[in-house]
Design an enzyme around this catalytic site. Structure first.
Site, PDB file in Angstrom:
ATOM      1  N   CYS A 180      -7.615  -1.217  -4.982  1.00 38.32           N
ATOM      2  CA  CYS A 180      -6.201  -0.949  -4.697  1.00 38.32           C
ATOM      3  C   CYS A 180      -5.394  -2.246  -4.770  1.00 38.32           C
ATOM      4  O   CYS A 180      -4.322  -2.273  -5.355  1.00 38.32           O
ATOM      5  CB  CYS A 180      -6.036  -0.349  -3.304  1.00 38.32           C
ATOM      6  SG  CYS A 180      -5.951   1.453  -3.289  1.00 38.32           S
ATOM      7  N   CYS A 213       0.849  -1.204   0.000  1.00 42.23           N
ATOM      8  CA  CYS A 213       0.000   0.000   0.000  1.00 42.23           C
ATOM      9  C   CYS A 213       0.879   1.246   0.000  1.00 42.23           C
ATOM     10  O   CYS A 213       0.609   2.240  -0.674  1.00 42.23           O
ATOM     11  CB  CYS A 213      -0.879   0.055   1.246  1.00 42.23           C
ATOM     12  SG  CYS A 213      -2.008  -1.327   1.442  1.00 42.23           S
ATOM     13  N   HIS A 216       1.031   5.093  -1.213  1.00 38.41           N
ATOM     14  CA  HIS A 216       0.322   5.915  -0.221  1.00 38.41           C
ATOM     15  C   HIS A 216       1.097   6.115   1.068  1.00 38.41           C
ATOM     16  O   HIS A 216       0.494   6.321   2.118  1.00 38.41           O
ATOM     17  CB  HIS A 216      -1.042   5.288   0.081  1.00 38.41           C
ATOM     18  CG  HIS A 216      -1.948   5.239  -1.102  1.00 38.41           C
ATOM     19  ND1 HIS A 216      -2.545   6.366  -1.625  1.00 38.41           N
ATOM     20  CD2 HIS A 216      -2.346   4.209  -1.889  1.00 38.41           C
ATOM     21  CE1 HIS A 216      -3.281   6.019  -2.675  1.00 38.41           C
ATOM     22  NE2 HIS A 216      -3.169   4.722  -2.858  1.00 38.41           N
ATOM     23  N   ARG A 225     -13.051   0.504  -2.855  1.00 39.60           N
ATOM     24  CA  ARG A 225     -11.803   1.223  -3.154  1.00 39.60           C
ATOM     25  C   ARG A 225     -10.571   0.427  -2.716  1.00 39.60           C
ATOM     26  O   ARG A 225      -9.574   0.351  -3.417  1.00 39.60           O
ATOM     27  CB  ARG A 225     -11.850   2.593  -2.479  1.00 39.60           C
ATOM     28  CG  ARG A 225     -10.642   3.494  -2.630  1.00 39.60           C
ATOM     29  CD  ARG A 225     -10.301   3.835  -4.054  1.00 39.60           C
ATOM     30  NE  ARG A 225      -9.274   2.930  -4.581  1.00 39.60           N
ATOM     31  CZ  ARG A 225      -8.699   3.026  -5.769  1.00 39.60           C
ATOM     32  NH1 ARG A 225      -9.060   3.956  -6.636  1.00 39.60           N
ATOM     33  NH2 ARG A 225      -7.775   2.193  -6.139  1.00 39.60           N
TER      34      ARG A 225
END
Lengths: 273, 209
Positions: free
Chosen positions: A234, A182, A186, A230
């Site tokens: 991802c 992730c 991010h 969402r």
């Protein structure tokens, strides 16, 4: 207009300074923001919310009970006000930390008697689907009733804190053909993929960008999608296999993100590009 | 067991020992890390080409995961050398191909997701993260700008070899680099990497105009 022409000329000459790119990007963003503001006067999410309200109040499922008379989202049975902004939280009856979508699914299964696998078979609205799944409408309805309230994930509860810290570890986990986690996208400030700004979910300022606007009405396709969707997408882009629907891996990530956004105002279901 | 297998086994056990050693000094909270691994193993299902084997961290991923991408320098060097040994340079020594083909490949981000058709070819994904040709305005910023890289750093045989190696296996130069190992995982073949080297280093490429 003048900007567009100069960009056009620069493109033809192939001598584009970075500044012009920033200008074009700003123009695109501004255009979208203007459209979003106009749209929010008659937010299409409201249509899904209204459907969700009907479903919430209707006696349904093999047990023929409504969620309004059976489902506790943490504020008491049937209470939706402020519930979305205060989740994920721990639910003693389920023995688990749950985000809003997972909790509503739990209520549908445990209280109304629906089959989990039936709900999980197609939990998200697809591009060509004319209507959203019940669960999406329900999440939208519940979320609308936290509009204007600050996020308040109860991180002082040790079980929630555990989910938060586990979520933080999950966001670091690199694997798959491209070695992505992730955090590849991010985990730091000010990054983009192509033109898309990437929120840094480890900071308060980034986390609110990540959680704001979900569930969201996606203008491309005209469909309603939840925050669970969402996170699912991802993982697709991370080249991972698919996370199981309404599973702990999603809840933990949402606990981490939403917890980092604590104290900031939730604007309700939003509009996404 | 032949010599190669013995060397491989020794290398694997060395890596395992290094990782075990690193773990005792790792900064991460062990309980939540272990819990995260359990959940990851349990809460995914295979879809399309994306099987559950993708969740298994290889030694490089594992040590980067355990050390927040900052492994001890000695371990990093040892493992980078192991990664460098995997880079297969073209037998004829030619490292620059066709920059036009490279540009096309750099544009595509397709491949490897559960929605994508399995198999090759897949895209280079370059513009997702890098500024490259000045003509492409839609570029990402996860990686550094590569605009004018050939003009600034030259296109000597050494530089070509470095760029080829970096695309083939970025972890050979920076163990926890965020960049995928395109050659190492078989995403891009030798000719495709050569075309990308040309996009970056060829004086005729718009990158260096």
């Amino acid at each position: 207009m003048k900007n567009t022409i100069s960009i056009g000329i620069a493109l033809m000459l192939g001598v584009l300074p970075p500044l012009t790119f920033a200008q074009e990007k700003d123009a695109t963003e501004a255009e979208f923001e203007k459209f979003r503001t106009e749209m929010e006067d008659s937010n299409p999410a409201e249509l899904f919310e209204m459907k969700g309200e009907d479903i919430w109040n209707e006696k349904r499922g093999p047990k023929n009970v409504s969620l309004a008379e059976s489902c506790d989202l943490g504020k008491g049975v049937g209470v939706v006000k402020g519930a979305y902004a205060a989740m994920p939280r721990y639910f003693a009856d389920a023995g688990a930390v749950m985000d809003a979508e997972r909790r509503i699914v739990w209520c549908m299964v445990e209280k109304q008697g629906f089959n989990f696998d039936d709900i999980a078979k197609k939990p998200f609205q697809g591009r060509n689907d004319t209507s959203a799944p019940d669960i999406t409408n329900l999440v939208t309805y519940v979320a609308m009733h936290s509009k204007g309230m600050p996020f308040a994930v109860p991180l002082d509860d040790p079980k929630v804190k555990d989910a938060y810290l586990t979520g933080k570890e999950i966001t670091k986990y690199r694997a798959g053909p491209y070695d992505f986690s992730c955090n590849t996208c991010h985990g730091v400030d000010g990054k983009r993929i192509r033109m898309q700004n990437l929120p840094n979910i480890s900071t308060a300022a980034g986390a609110i960008k990540g959680v704001q606007g979900w569930p969201g009405y996606r203008m491309t396709g005209g469909i309603m999608l939840t925050h669970q969707w969402r996170i699912n997408d991802c993982f697709r882009q991370q080249r991972f296999p698919e996370p199981r629907y309404a599973s702990e891996v999603i809840t933990d990530i949402l606990t981490y993100m939403t917890g980092n956004a604590n104290g900031q105002i939730y604007n309700g279901p939003g509009i996404k590009r | 067991m032949n010599t190669k297998a013995i060397t491989l086994a020794a290398s694997v056990s060395l890596t395992a020992a290094l990782i075990a050693g690193a773990c005792t000094t790792a900064m991460v909270a062990p309980d939540h890390h272990a819990r995260a691994l359990e959940i990851i193993k349990r809460d995914f299902k295979p879809r399309g080409q994306a099987g559950l084997d993708r969740l298994d961290a290889d030694p490089v991923q594992a040590i980067c995961n355990r050390t927040d991408n900052t492994p001890p320098v000695s371990i990093a060097h040892q493992m980078q050398n192991e990664q460098l040994a995997t880079v297969a340079y073209p037998a004829d020594g030619v490292l620059m191909g066709d920059w036009k083909k490279g540009e096309k490949l750099a544009q595509s981000g397709k491949g490897f997701t559960w929605k994508d058709k399995p198999g090759l070819p897949v895209g280079g994904n370059c513009y997702n993260c890098h500024q490259i040709s000045p003509k492409e305005l839609s570029f990402g910023t996860i990686g550094p700008s590569l605009f004018q890289i050939g003009k600034i750093r030259g296109n000597t045989p050494e530089m070509q070899k470095y760029v080829y190696g970096k695309i083939y296996n970025s972890k050979a130069f920076n163990l926890c680099s965020e960049m995928p190992r395109f050659g190492h995982i078989g995403a891009l073949d030798s000719d495709q990497i050569k075309d990308l080297v040309a996009l970056l280093l060829d004086p005729e490429s718009p990158v260096n105009k």
